[in-house]
Write an enzyme that holds these catalytic residues in place. Structure first.
Site, PDB file in Angstrom:
ATOM      1  CG  HIS A  42      22.690 -11.272   4.831  1.00 13.63           C
ATOM      2  ND1 HIS A  42      22.417 -12.020   3.365  1.00 13.63           N
ATOM      3  CD2 HIS A  42      21.993 -10.083   4.634  1.00 13.63           C
ATOM      4  CE1 HIS A  42      21.782 -11.168   2.602  1.00 13.63           C
ATOM      5  NE2 HIS A  42      21.389 -10.002   3.530  1.00 13.63           N
ATOM      6  CG  HIS A  88      16.074 -10.266  -1.453  1.00 11.31           C
ATOM      7  ND1 HIS A  88      14.547  -9.811  -0.923  1.00 11.31           N
ATOM      8  CD2 HIS A  88      16.680  -9.804  -0.164  1.00 11.31           C
ATOM      9  CE1 HIS A  88      14.819  -9.309   0.289  1.00 11.31           C
ATOM     10  NE2 HIS A  88      15.786  -8.955   0.650  1.00 11.31           N
ATOM     11  CG  ASP A 110      23.017  -1.688  -1.839  1.00 13.03           C
ATOM     12  OD1 ASP A 110      22.938  -1.180  -0.851  1.00 13.03           O
ATOM     13  OD2 ASP A 110      22.852  -3.128  -1.942  1.00 13.03           O
ATOM     14  CD  GLN A 237      13.533  -7.889   3.975  1.00  9.19           C
ATOM     15  OE1 GLN A 237      12.833  -8.871   3.248  1.00  9.19           O
ATOM     16  NE2 GLN A 237      14.698  -7.946   4.171  1.00  9.19           N
ATOM     17  CD  GLU A 309      16.650  -7.448   7.325  1.00 14.47           C
ATOM     18  OE1 GLU A 309      16.128  -7.942   6.281  1.00 14.47           O
ATOM     19  OE2 GLU A 309      17.442  -8.163   7.986  1.00 14.47           O
ATOM     20  CD  GLN A 311      12.955  -3.431   1.824  1.00 14.82           C
ATOM     21  OE1 GLN A 311      13.699  -3.536   1.016  1.00 14.82           O
ATOM     22  NE2 GLN A 311      13.698  -3.848   3.030  1.00 14.82           N
ATOM     23  N   GLY A 528      29.842  -6.766  -4.992  1.00 16.94           N
ATOM     24  CA  GLY A 528      29.496  -8.169  -4.926  1.00 16.94           C
ATOM     25  C   GLY A 528      28.835  -8.319  -3.736  1.00 16.94           C
TER      26      GLY A 528
END
Length: 728
Positions: A42, A88, A110, A237, A309, A311, A528
């Site tokens: 990942h 996801h 992102d 998460q 992780e 959020q 990507g």
């Protein structure tokens, strides 16, 4: 370090030997966890990177290509579009609502991390069979959970979800796909990057507090599923869109200052990936004081803090002396903001816990120079078994037409998109349900940005290379049908288990197809994501490269619709029909097969069609346009007239009646007024595009195509009402 612990971290014997060489000693548990996350599929792209390196990534309009949080292109008059698509999949299969919601949250971060306000979202969803008694109930549960999660997060954030696609196939029974795309807009000069440089500059943690949710998520997403996967819920998460809304607004306020050097969202592998990636890109080192991390659960260890992780968190490298100003902004938005480290020049990550050094790891071997694997590949045996299959009609044209239009892969998905707020921010020109690409208005320069998301898994199963190239072409064609010029793509490459040589061959071929298509069509890859291990109990999904094409039309007022709004409009088919039935929807519905072969894409024909659509629209010759895709001209026309207020009287002119279901590429349906026909046909001739008149739109409320005849009410019922019944 005992073997069971190493195995639990998905570290191979070869990788453990490398770890010993890198550290010069045995790792402790914290270091092993950090390395395991950074070397996971990942985070490291270790199986895929060698194939991604050949993608075309440059063009005069590309401001930032792959390697950052998102790609950036110039959209005119000093404005830029920032965008990316990401998966996801694994979390959404385990916990559909939370998995899909946090997928949206991650892709939004992102984009706004780069300095852009997010103005649009798309999604590509793939589910299993909703008719099979063994799995239909669970698949419907997944559909509802995923859609609810996406709508909840996007709507709460005030980001319009304006388009998407949804498909169903048995190959997704054990692994659904949830791919989310976001696009933001900012000034070209106001882009921020993920870097951490300048010795002594403070590293600041901002956003929500850290909990234990998502622990090991990156590693979980780098493995296949089995019966034990049901116990993985704690690794999914939990998202809070209201916290993310505050975080976005705080970041956008921060971006108006000159207080920071760089910023990175905490996504997969949390604090580990954000810190290593920022320092790795900058060739620097970093000290982190983990006991300073804001926490919401007591007793958290350094291991948990580095790998959580949770959020809605970001890592900022600020300019020295500006710490208090940065913290003040985030406190104003009721968010945590704490200096937890500093930049060094050692090239190492130094992890401290109450002033004790608990981890010391070189950064480069985990970030910029993580291991790259060269896995064995072999052509799948099934290809030789399916390639010679020929499609022949067994049902009547009318019967097939009806079965196809009400099929869940074609019918209207209002059940899904009605849950999304598509008009918030008041920029939306063309949204979900209106066919083809979606489009938004850029108020700062008057342009329209069009975007389309595309993935036909059946075509990629039949021919992974041509199928991937067709996805690039199809997404671009949809953008071109709005009158915009396709400029760049973002890709999300969903494949099976890379340890299977046949899957790795599919992946390699898919990358070749994307590389070839992007080069020939001049739409470089700017961002990507790769999602591997989409496999359950040894069964991999069909190869599913999701492509998002983004284009620009200088005058948003010229954006083309896909519906016929007037009677007596001439209906034309543009492009050649070549009898492409390999992997087609008509074959799947009639024969229950995914077989056959695909013809190579004619890039010159594709470019000529795009150029014709652009020029014809600039000359105000067109009323509407839509790309011909799944189900051929029969389904394209049926959908266009279902969303229109008029009827149709059409004749295909094909000698072989099944050709209305042909799925040849490089084709479009356009509508134009009779007074513009001559000018349009001359233009089509100039571009070398064949134009075939099919008929006209009519005031009569019926739809006629060759021997197929339905009332408008029957057409609308088949198209608009079928999915609601199927999903209940």
């Amino acid at each position: 370090m005992d073997k069971e612990t190493i195995k639990a971290h998905k570290i191979s014997d070869e990788e453990y030997t490398q770890i010993l060489e890198i550290l010069g000693r045995e790792p402790n548990l914290l270091e092993l966890g950090v390395i395991s996350a950074m070397w996971s599929e990942h985070c490291s792209y270790k199986s895929s990177k060698k194939y991604l390196n050949g993608f075309p990534t440059k063009a005069p309009w590309v401001i930032q290509g792959p390697g950052e949080n998102a790609g950036v292109i110039d959209i005119g008059q000093g404005m830029a579009a920032v965008f990316k698509v990401e998966s996801h999949n694994h979390p959404s299969f385990i916990e559909p609502f939370a998995g899909a919601a946090t997928g949206v949250g991650g892709i939004l971060r992102d984009v706004f991390t780069m300095g852009a306000r997010v103005v649009a979202g798309l999604n590509s969803l793939k589910f299993g069979n909703i008719h099979n008694e063994k799995c239909s109930k669970h698949q419907k549960y997944l559909v509802k959970g995923v859609v609810n999660g996406i709508s909840h997060y996007g709507n709460c954030m005030g980001v319009p979800t304006i388009g998407g696609e949804c498909a169903f196939d048995e190959c997704f029974n054990g692994n659904i796909l949830v791919n989310a795309f976001a696009l933001g807009v900012c000034k070209s000069e106001d882009i921020f990057y993920a870097k951490a440089e300048g010795v002594g500059n403070p590293v600041i943690y901002v956003g929500s507090k850290t909990g234990r949710d998502g622990l090991g998520g990156a590693v979980m997403a780098s493995d296949s599923f089995n019966e034990e996967s049901k116990s993985l819920r704690p690794t999914v998460q939990i998202g809070d869109p209201f916290s993310e809304k505050l975080l976005m607004e705080a970041c956008l306020e921060l971006f108006k200052t000159d207080y920071i050097v760089g910023i990175q969202d905490m996504g997969a592998a949390g604090l580990t990936s954000s810190s290593f990636e920022m320092a790795g890109r900058s060739g620097s080192g970093m000290k982190l004081y983990l006991d300073k991390t804001p926490i919401r659960e007591s007793g958290m260890t350094p291991y948990e803090l580095m790998l959580s992780e949770s959020q809605e968190r970001m890592l900022i490298c600020a300019k020295k002396g500006y710490e208090d100003k940065v913290i003040e902004i985030f406190k104003k938005w009721d968010l945590d903001a704490v200096v937890i480290g500093e930049v060094t020049n050692t090239g190492k990550m130094e992890l401290f816990w109450h002033d004790e050094l608990v981890g010391l790891i070189p950064i480069e071997p985990l970030s910029e120079k993580a291991p790259i694997l060269s896995r064995p590949i072999s052509e799948p045996k099934y290809l030789s078994e399916i390639k010679d299959y020929k499609f022949e009609l067994k049902l009547s044209i009318q019967e097939l037409f009806i079965q196809m239009l009400q099929n869940e892969n074609i019918n209207n998905k209002a059940f899904i998109y009605d849950q999304f707020d598509s008009s918030v921010q008041t920029n939306t020109i063309k949204a979900d349900g209106r066919l083809g690409a979606s489009a938004i208005r850029i108020k700062e320069n008057g342009a329209s940005v069009a975007m389309a998301i595309e993935c036909n898994s059946r075509l990629n199963y039949v021919n992974p290379k041509i199928g991937a190239a067709l996805a690039v072409a199809s997404a671009g064609r949809k953008v071109a049908c709005t009158g915009a010029k396709p400029l760049a793509i973002s890709d999300c490459l969903n494949y099976g288990n890379p340890q299977n040589p046949e899957v790795m061959w599919q992946f390699a071929q898919g990358c070749e197809g994307i590389k070839e298509a992007c080069k020939e069509l001049n739409t470089p890859v700017v961002s990507g994501n790769v999602s591997l291990y989409n496999e359950t109990e040894g069964v991999s999904i069909y190869p599913s490269p999701t492509i998002v094409s983004v284009g620009v039309l200088e005058d948003a007022n010229k954006t083309l619709k896909a519906s016929f709004e007037k009677e007596n409009l001439s209906v034309y088919l543009l492009g050649e029909s070549l009898g492409e039935f390999g992997g087609s929807m008509v074959m799947k519905i009639q024969d229950k097969k995914v077989s056959g072969s695909l013809k190579e894409l004619d890039y010159k024909a594709e470019i000529a069609l795009w150029d014709l659509l652009y020029k014809a629209n600039q000359n105000s010759l067109l009323e509407c346009a839509n790309s011909v895709g799944i189900g051929g001209i029969a389904m394209t026309l049926a959908k266009m007239f279902a969303i229109s207020s008029v009827g149709a009287n059409l004749t295909s002119g094909f000698d072989d009646e099944k050709m209305i279901f042909d799925e040849s590429a490089s084709r479009a349906i356009v509508g134009l007024s009779k007074e513009n026909e001559e000018a349009f046909l001359n233009l089509a001739k100039e571009f070398g595009v064949k134009a075939y008149k099919l008929g006209v739109s009519t005031s009569q409320k019926h739809f006629k195509l060759d021997s197929i005849e339905l009332s408008k009410a029957e057409l609308d019922k088949l198209y608009f009402e079928s999915f609601k019944e199927q999903i209940q």
